[in-house]
Each structure stands twice: as structure tokens, then as C-alpha cells.
Write a protein that holds these residues in place. Structure first.
Motif, PDB file in Angstrom:
ATOM      1  N   THR A 147       0.829  -1.205   0.000  1.00 24.02           N
ATOM      2  CA  THR A 147       0.000   0.000   0.000  1.00 24.02           C
ATOM      3  C   THR A 147       0.865   1.256   0.000  1.00 24.02           C
ATOM      4  O   THR A 147       0.633   2.193  -0.764  1.00 24.02           O
ATOM      5  CB  THR A 147      -0.909   0.015   1.249  1.00 24.02           C
ATOM      6  N   LYS A 148       1.886   1.257   0.866  1.00 28.11           N
ATOM      7  CA  LYS A 148       2.752   2.433   0.947  1.00 28.11           C
ATOM      8  C   LYS A 148       3.534   2.652  -0.347  1.00 28.11           C
ATOM      9  O   LYS A 148       3.726   3.781  -0.783  1.00 28.11           O
ATOM     10  CB  LYS A 148       3.735   2.302   2.134  1.00 28.11           C
ATOM     11  N   VAL A 149       3.968   1.525  -0.952  1.00 24.61           N
ATOM     12  CA  VAL A 149       4.695   1.636  -2.219  1.00 24.61           C
ATOM     13  C   VAL A 149       3.777   2.207  -3.299  1.00 24.61           C
ATOM     14  O   VAL A 149       4.191   3.046  -4.099  1.00 24.61           O
ATOM     15  CB  VAL A 149       5.279   0.264  -2.653  1.00 24.61           C
ATOM     16  N   ALA A 150       2.503   1.776  -3.291  1.00 22.81           N
ATOM     17  CA  ALA A 150       1.538   2.294  -4.277  1.00 22.81           C
ATOM     18  C   ALA A 150       1.408   3.803  -4.129  1.00 22.81           C
ATOM     19  O   ALA A 150       1.395   4.541  -5.129  1.00 22.81           O
ATOM     20  CB  ALA A 150       0.188   1.606  -4.095  1.00 22.81           C
ATOM     21  N   GLU A 151       1.349   4.271  -2.893  1.00 22.54           N
ATOM     22  CA  GLU A 151       1.269   5.720  -2.648  1.00 22.54           C
ATOM     23  C   GLU A 151       2.525   6.414  -3.171  1.00 22.54           C
ATOM     24  O   GLU A 151       2.444   7.416  -3.883  1.00 22.54           O
ATOM     25  CB  GLU A 151       1.159   6.003  -1.143  1.00 22.54           C
ATOM     26  N   ALA A 152       3.678   5.841  -2.831  1.00 19.09           N
ATOM     27  CA  ALA A 152       4.949   6.458  -3.225  1.00 19.09           C
ATOM     28  C   ALA A 152       5.099   6.499  -4.745  1.00 19.09           C
ATOM     29  O   ALA A 152       5.723   7.405  -5.294  1.00 19.09           O
ATOM     30  CB  ALA A 152       6.115   5.704  -2.600  1.00 19.09           C
ATOM     31  N   ALA A 153       4.516   5.483  -5.414  1.00 15.70           N
ATOM     32  CA  ALA A 153       4.650   5.417  -6.877  1.00 15.70           C
ATOM     33  C   ALA A 153       3.606   6.276  -7.580  1.00 15.70           C
ATOM     34  O   ALA A 153       3.568   6.308  -8.814  1.00 15.70           O
ATOM     35  CB  ALA A 153       4.562   3.972  -7.351  1.00 15.70           C
ATOM     36  N   GLY A 154       2.761   6.929  -6.799  1.00 18.50           N
ATOM     37  CA  GLY A 154       1.852   7.904  -7.386  1.00 18.50           C
ATOM     38  C   GLY A 154       0.463   7.401  -7.675  1.00 18.50           C
ATOM     39  O   GLY A 154      -0.322   8.088  -8.329  1.00 18.50           O
ATOM     40  N   ASN A 155       0.106   6.211  -7.214  1.00 16.18           N
ATOM     41  CA  ASN A 155      -1.248   5.713  -7.420  1.00 16.18           C
ATOM     42  C   ASN A 155      -1.657   4.822  -6.243  1.00 16.18           C
ATOM     43  O   ASN A 155      -1.524   3.606  -6.288  1.00 16.18           O
ATOM     44  CB  ASN A 155      -1.319   4.922  -8.736  1.00 16.18           C
ATOM     45  N   PRO A 156      -2.191   5.474  -5.175  1.00 13.06           N
ATOM     46  CA  PRO A 156      -2.479   4.761  -3.912  1.00 13.06           C
ATOM     47  C   PRO A 156      -3.428   3.581  -4.082  1.00 13.06           C
ATOM     48  O   PRO A 156      -3.412   2.648  -3.271  1.00 13.06           O
ATOM     49  CB  PRO A 156      -3.133   5.833  -3.034  1.00 13.06           C
ATOM     50  N   ARG A 157      -4.258   3.600  -5.163  1.00 13.22           N
ATOM     51  CA  ARG A 157      -5.249   2.513  -5.330  1.00 13.22           C
ATOM     52  C   ARG A 157      -4.648   1.316  -6.051  1.00 13.22           C
ATOM     53  O   ARG A 157      -5.272   0.267  -6.131  1.00 13.22           O
ATOM     54  CB  ARG A 157      -6.459   3.043  -6.105  1.00 13.22           C
ATOM     55  N   ALA A 158      -3.448   1.479  -6.591  1.00 12.52           N
ATOM     56  CA  ALA A 158      -2.887   0.428  -7.448  1.00 12.52           C
ATOM     57  C   ALA A 158      -2.052  -0.582  -6.661  1.00 12.52           C
ATOM     58  O   ALA A 158      -0.950  -0.950  -7.060  1.00 12.52           O
ATOM     59  CB  ALA A 158      -2.063   1.050  -8.566  1.00 12.52           C
ATOM     60  N   VAL A 159      -2.600  -1.040  -5.532  1.00 11.87           N
ATOM     61  CA  VAL A 159      -1.845  -1.968  -4.672  1.00 11.87           C
ATOM     62  C   VAL A 159      -1.532  -3.271  -5.404  1.00 11.87           C
ATOM     63  O   VAL A 159      -0.421  -3.801  -5.323  1.00 11.87           O
ATOM     64  CB  VAL A 159      -2.653  -2.256  -3.385  1.00 11.87           C
ATOM     65  N   ARG A 160      -2.522  -3.772  -6.133  1.00 14.09           N
ATOM     66  CA  ARG A 160      -2.355  -5.007  -6.887  1.00 14.09           C
ATOM     67  C   ARG A 160      -1.254  -4.864  -7.956  1.00 14.09           C
ATOM     68  O   ARG A 160      -0.421  -5.745  -8.152  1.00 14.09           O
ATOM     69  CB  ARG A 160      -3.672  -5.348  -7.591  1.00 14.09           C
ATOM     70  N   ALA A 161      -1.268  -3.696  -8.612  1.00 17.37           N
ATOM     71  CA  ALA A 161      -0.258  -3.437  -9.653  1.00 17.37           C
ATOM     72  C   ALA A 161       1.145  -3.384  -9.048  1.00 17.37           C
ATOM     73  O   ALA A 161       2.124  -3.759  -9.691  1.00 17.37           O
ATOM     74  CB  ALA A 161      -0.568  -2.140 -10.381  1.00 17.37           C
ATOM     75  N   VAL A 162       1.230  -2.928  -7.799  1.00 20.84           N
ATOM     76  CA  VAL A 162       2.532  -2.941  -7.121  1.00 20.84           C
ATOM     77  C   VAL A 162       2.987  -4.380  -6.942  1.00 20.84           C
ATOM     78  O   VAL A 162       4.159  -4.716  -7.181  1.00 20.84           O
ATOM     79  CB  VAL A 162       2.457  -2.226  -5.750  1.00 20.84           C
ATOM     80  N   GLY A 163       2.046  -5.244  -6.563  1.00 20.78           N
ATOM     81  CA  GLY A 163       2.366  -6.673  -6.426  1.00 20.78           C
ATOM     82  C   GLY A 163       2.906  -7.237  -7.728  1.00 20.78           C
ATOM     83  O   GLY A 163       3.919  -7.936  -7.743  1.00 20.78           O
ATOM     84  N   THR A 164       2.252  -6.891  -8.838  1.00 18.84           N
ATOM     85  CA  THR A 164       2.696  -7.379 -10.150  1.00 18.84           C
ATOM     86  C   THR A 164       4.083  -6.823 -10.496  1.00 18.84           C
ATOM     87  O   THR A 164       4.953  -7.547 -10.981  1.00 18.84           O
ATOM     88  CB  THR A 164       1.702  -6.950 -11.246  1.00 18.84           C
ATOM     89  N   ALA A 165       4.266  -5.519 -10.234  1.00 20.06           N
ATOM     90  CA  ALA A 165       5.553  -4.885 -10.537  1.00 20.06           C
ATOM     91  C   ALA A 165       6.683  -5.584  -9.780  1.00 20.06           C
ATOM     92  O   ALA A 165       7.749  -5.838 -10.331  1.00 20.06           O
ATOM     93  CB  ALA A 165       5.517  -3.402 -10.202  1.00 20.06           C
ATOM     94  N   CYS A 166       6.433  -5.898  -8.502  1.00 22.21           N
ATOM     95  CA  CYS A 166       7.464  -6.571  -7.700  1.00 22.21           C
ATOM     96  C   CYS A 166       7.679  -7.999  -8.187  1.00 22.21           C
ATOM     97  O   CYS A 166       8.815  -8.473  -8.256  1.00 22.21           O
ATOM     98  CB  CYS A 166       7.086  -6.574  -6.224  1.00 22.21           C
ATOM     99  N   ALA A 167       6.573  -8.667  -8.538  1.00 20.68           N
ATOM    100  CA  ALA A 167       6.673 -10.070  -8.968  1.00 20.68           C
ATOM    101  C   ALA A 167       7.367 -10.202 -10.314  1.00 20.68           C
ATOM    102  O   ALA A 167       7.847 -11.276 -10.655  1.00 20.68           O
ATOM    103  CB  ALA A 167       5.285 -10.692  -9.031  1.00 20.68           C
ATOM    104  N   THR A 168       7.407  -9.120 -11.094  1.00 19.39           N
ATOM    105  CA  THR A 168       8.050  -9.191 -12.409  1.00 19.39           C
ATOM    106  C   THR A 168       9.288  -8.291 -12.468  1.00 19.39           C
ATOM    107  O   THR A 168       9.759  -7.963 -13.556  1.00 19.39           O
ATOM    108  CB  THR A 168       7.068  -8.772 -13.522  1.00 19.39           C
ATOM    109  N   ASN A 169       9.812  -7.905 -11.314  1.00 16.31           N
ATOM    110  CA  ASN A 169      10.994  -7.051 -11.246  1.00 16.31           C
ATOM    111  C   ASN A 169      12.154  -7.693 -12.011  1.00 16.31           C
ATOM    112  O   ASN A 169      12.637  -8.745 -11.622  1.00 16.31           O
ATOM    113  CB  ASN A 169      11.367  -6.855  -9.762  1.00 16.31           C
ATOM    114  N   PRO A 170      12.616  -7.068 -13.108  1.00 19.94           N
ATOM    115  CA  PRO A 170      13.728  -7.676 -13.866  1.00 19.94           C
ATOM    116  C   PRO A 170      15.068  -7.553 -13.152  1.00 19.94           C
ATOM    117  O   PRO A 170      16.039  -8.182 -13.562  1.00 19.94           O
ATOM    118  CB  PRO A 170      13.746  -6.890 -15.183  1.00 19.94           C
ATOM    119  N   LEU A 171      15.117  -6.749 -12.091  1.00 21.10           N
ATOM    120  CA  LEU A 171      16.379  -6.505 -11.397  1.00 21.10           C
ATOM    121  C   LEU A 171      16.273  -6.791  -9.891  1.00 21.10           C
ATOM    122  O   LEU A 171      16.553  -5.906  -9.068  1.00 21.10           O
ATOM    123  CB  LEU A 171      16.816  -5.045 -11.631  1.00 21.10           C
TER     124      LEU A 171
END
Lengths: 207, 168
Positions: A147-171
Motif C-alpha cells: 500500500t505504501k509503495v503504491a502511494e509512493a509510486a503515485g497511485n495509492p489505489r494500485a496496490v495489486r499493480a505494485v504486487g505485479t511490478a514486484c513479482a516481475t521485477n527484472p532486477l
């Protein structure tokens, strides 16, 4: 390629030329990698390193490290993905990744808390890229909720998308998605497996 | 999307054949230069290679051009005294025999060396070799046959049937 000789005798005649020469080929390969690097013809250099999390694949463009992959991802599949999406000019050429390899080694030995190798974010875009760019701001040994990462990334509602971003982190590792955990304190998923995430957080003294 | 494998796989898969071809055409000393120049040129051109192309034939074509460059450069240099060719052995091929066969191949005229390398070592059909060397597929086939006959004479390889006949 199978060579059909009409006369078996010709095969016998030329058989000595077929002798494989692994050492010469290895030497030629290595000088090819050096020459390719010097002439800027090598789009992606890669190498593997041993780590407490198993063998890791490191791949870098001329701009920076492009990909870190766990062996469970299938290193051949990862390289094929890079060939398809970035460039097929790929060689095993360890020198370009010397610094990244050394920094990761220091990290696993608790002698390094942050990485300063140049990164290439070509494999990520949009909101996922925002998430990845925020990750280095989470300090070593600390965690942050999705949730906090979603806020920091500029879209507090995109918690699920943060999960996807982390799960597909190329680095992974270089961009510490392992420091992103669920609000209830449980680990959440990880590309390298939950065990790996647990290992990294305890290595950093956060678990 | 047609996929193209990472160039690393191309080097691993086809590097040995290209080295054998370069050795047959140029000899051991210059073969490594030709190999390196072939693969650096191939790396640069790789993204433009149509997917599904015959990679080995493509590499042999590049190796052929690079070998010609090296031969031209060699001919521009003052000539050096070459080692005398090894004497033909009536006992067949001693040891691994590679150097003997390479010496023997080295004594052939250039076209015969090229056809032996491209057809017998790399598996290129005669019609493709004709495109590389000029002339007809039949001419390439004849050069190959002449080359093999000459090699046999130099190496004094006894046909199997005769060997069997001599065994009591």
C-alpha cells in the motif's frame, strides 16, 4: 549439420579434422567477447555467479545492468526473452558484469547495503517502472507495505499493480522488491521464491 | 514473432565447424584470425539475418569472404619459406592425424581446399558452393573429387577393401 559422404572412405580420410578442440574454442570465444565489447558490437553481455540463493544470471546492456535472474526462472528462457525483446547480440562476456558481481558478493557477505552500478530499465515501463524506481528508497533492513509503495509510486489505489511490478521485477536484489511485504506483516510473493525473500530479509536483519 | 536465438548459442553450436573450415582453407596459423573475423562480422550482422535462415551456410559464406581477405593480404606480404610438407606415410594416419591431414590439405590448390572445406566439412551443397566460388555446381563437384583423390594420394590411405584383402 549432417554431412553425407557418398564414400565412407572420405569420412575416414577427413576424420582427423573433425576432432573437437574445446580449449582452442574456449580461447577463441573469450577473445571474441573482448573484441565484441571493444567494438561496441555487443548489445548484451551476461555471466552467472554463485550465491546463497543459487546460481544467478546477470545481464547488462551497454547502459547498465538489465536483468538479474534466479535459476528457477530458467536462464535459457531469460536469455531468449532478452534476444526477443532487446537484441539477439548476446554473448557470455563476464567483464562487463565484474562490478555488479563484486557488489552482489559484498551484499551477500553483509559488507554492502546499497548498490551503485548503472541500471538499464528497458524491460519496464509505465506504472511498473514508477514502482521499480521507488524501491531503492526503501532502506536496507527495513520493509514497506504494498500500500505504501503504491502511494509512493503515485497511485495509492494500485496496490495489486505494485504486487505485479514486484513479482516481475527484472532486477531483483539490485532493486530491493524483497523489502516490500504485506500490510499484515506476511511476506507476499517473490520471484526467487518465498524462502529467498525470507533469507534476504533475515540477512538484512529485518525479519 | 519469429524468434532468433541468442548469438552465444550460434557461437557454441557452429564455432567448431567454422574453425574446421577455416583450418582446411587457410591452415592452422591463419584459421584463428579468420574464425574471429567471421564471428565478429556475424555478430554485427546477426539482427538483420532473416529468421529461419540457414545459419551455418551463412557463417560459411562469411568465413569464405574473410579467408579470401586473409589470402589476399598474405599474397601482398613478402613470401616466407614454408616448412616442407610432411612425407606421405604408408602406414596410414599416425596419432590423431590432424596435422598430417591439414598438411595434405594445405598442398592442394585453393579451389580444391575450399570445396573440401565447404562440402565435406560444412555440408554445403555443390550448387551453393558454385555461388561462392563462381563456376558451375559440376565444376565444384569435380574440384571436390580431384581434391579427395589428391588427398588420398598424399596420405596414401589404402581403401578398406584392399586392407581387408591383405589381412590373412
Amino acid at each position: 549439420m549432417s554431412v553425407e559422404h557418398h564414400e565412407p572412405e572420405v569420412s575416414r580420410l577427413l576424420a582427423p579434422l573433425e576432432a573437437a578442440d574445446p580449449l582452442t574454442l574456449e580461447r577463441l570465444h573469450n577473445s571474441l567477447a573482448v573484441c565484441a565489447e571493444q567494438s561496441h558490437a555487443l548489445d548484451i553481455a551476461y555471466r552467472t555467479i554463485d550465491s546463497p540463493l543459487g546460481t544467478l544470471l546477470l545481464a547488462a546492456s551497454q547502459r547498465g545492468v538489465l536483468r538479474v535472474a534466479f535459476s528457477r526462472e530458467g536462464h535459457d528462457a531469460v536469455l531468449q526473452h532478452l534476444a526477443d525483446h532487446i537484441s539477439p547480440r548476446i554473448l557470455l562476456a563476464p567483464a562487463r558484469l565484474d562490478t555488479a558481481a563484486r557488489e552482489l558478493d559484498e551484499y551477500f557477505n553483509q559488507r554492502r547495503k546499497a548498490f551503485d552500478v548503472p541500471l538499464d530499465f528497458s524491460l519496464s515501463k509505465g506504472f511498473r517502472l514508477n514502482v521499480l524506481e521507488h524501491l531503492p528508497a526503501i532502506p536496507y533492513g527495513r520493509t514497506e507495505s504494498y500500500t505504501k509503495v503504491a502511494e509512493a509510486a503515485g497511485n495509492p489505489r494500485a496496490v495489486r499493480a505494485v504486487g505485479t511490478a514486484c513479482a516481475t521485477n527484472p532486477l531483483p536484489l539490485l532493486l530491493p522488491c524483497h523489502r516490500v511485504v504485506r500490510s499484515d506483516g506476511t511476506y507476499g510473493g517473490y520471484l526467487g521464491g518465498t524462502e529467498a525473500k525470507r533469507f534476504l530479509l533475515s540477512l538484512e536483519g529485518a525479519a | 514473432m519469429e524468434t532468433k536465438q541468442p548469438f552465444e548459442h550460434v557461437v557454441r553450436e557452429h564455432g567448431p565447424v567454422v574453425l574446421r573450415v577455416c583450418r582446411a582453407v587457410l591452415g592452422v596459423d591463419e584459421a584463428e584470425d579468420a574464425w574471429s573475423e567471421t564471428f565478429i562480422a556475424a555478430l554485427k550482422a546477426y539482427p538483420e539475418l532473416p529468421p529461419g535462415a540457414n545459419i551455418e551456410a551463412w557463417l560459411v559464406t562469411i568465413a569464405h569472404r574473410k579467408s579470401l581477405d586473409l589470402i589476399r593480404a598474405r599474397n601482398r606480404r613478402p613470401s616466407v619459406v614454408e616448412e616442407l610438407p610432411a612425407r606421405a606415410s604408408v602406414l596410414g594416419i599416425p596419432g590423431d592425424g590432424q596435422s598430417d591431414v591439414l598438411d595434405a590439405v594445405g598442398q592442394l590448390p585453393p579451389k580444391q581446399r575450399q570445396v573440401i572445406a565447404y562440402h565435406y566439412l560444412a555440408g554445403l551443397p555443390y550448387k551453393d558452393i558454385a555461388l561462392l566460388l563462381g563456376g558451375t555446381a559440376d565444376a565444384a563437384r569435380r574440384a571436390g573429387a580431384d581434391g579427395i583423390r589428391n588427398l588420398r594420394a598424399v596420405l596414401a590411405v589404402v581403401p578398406e577393401a584392399v586392407v581387408k584383402g591383405e589381412t590373412p
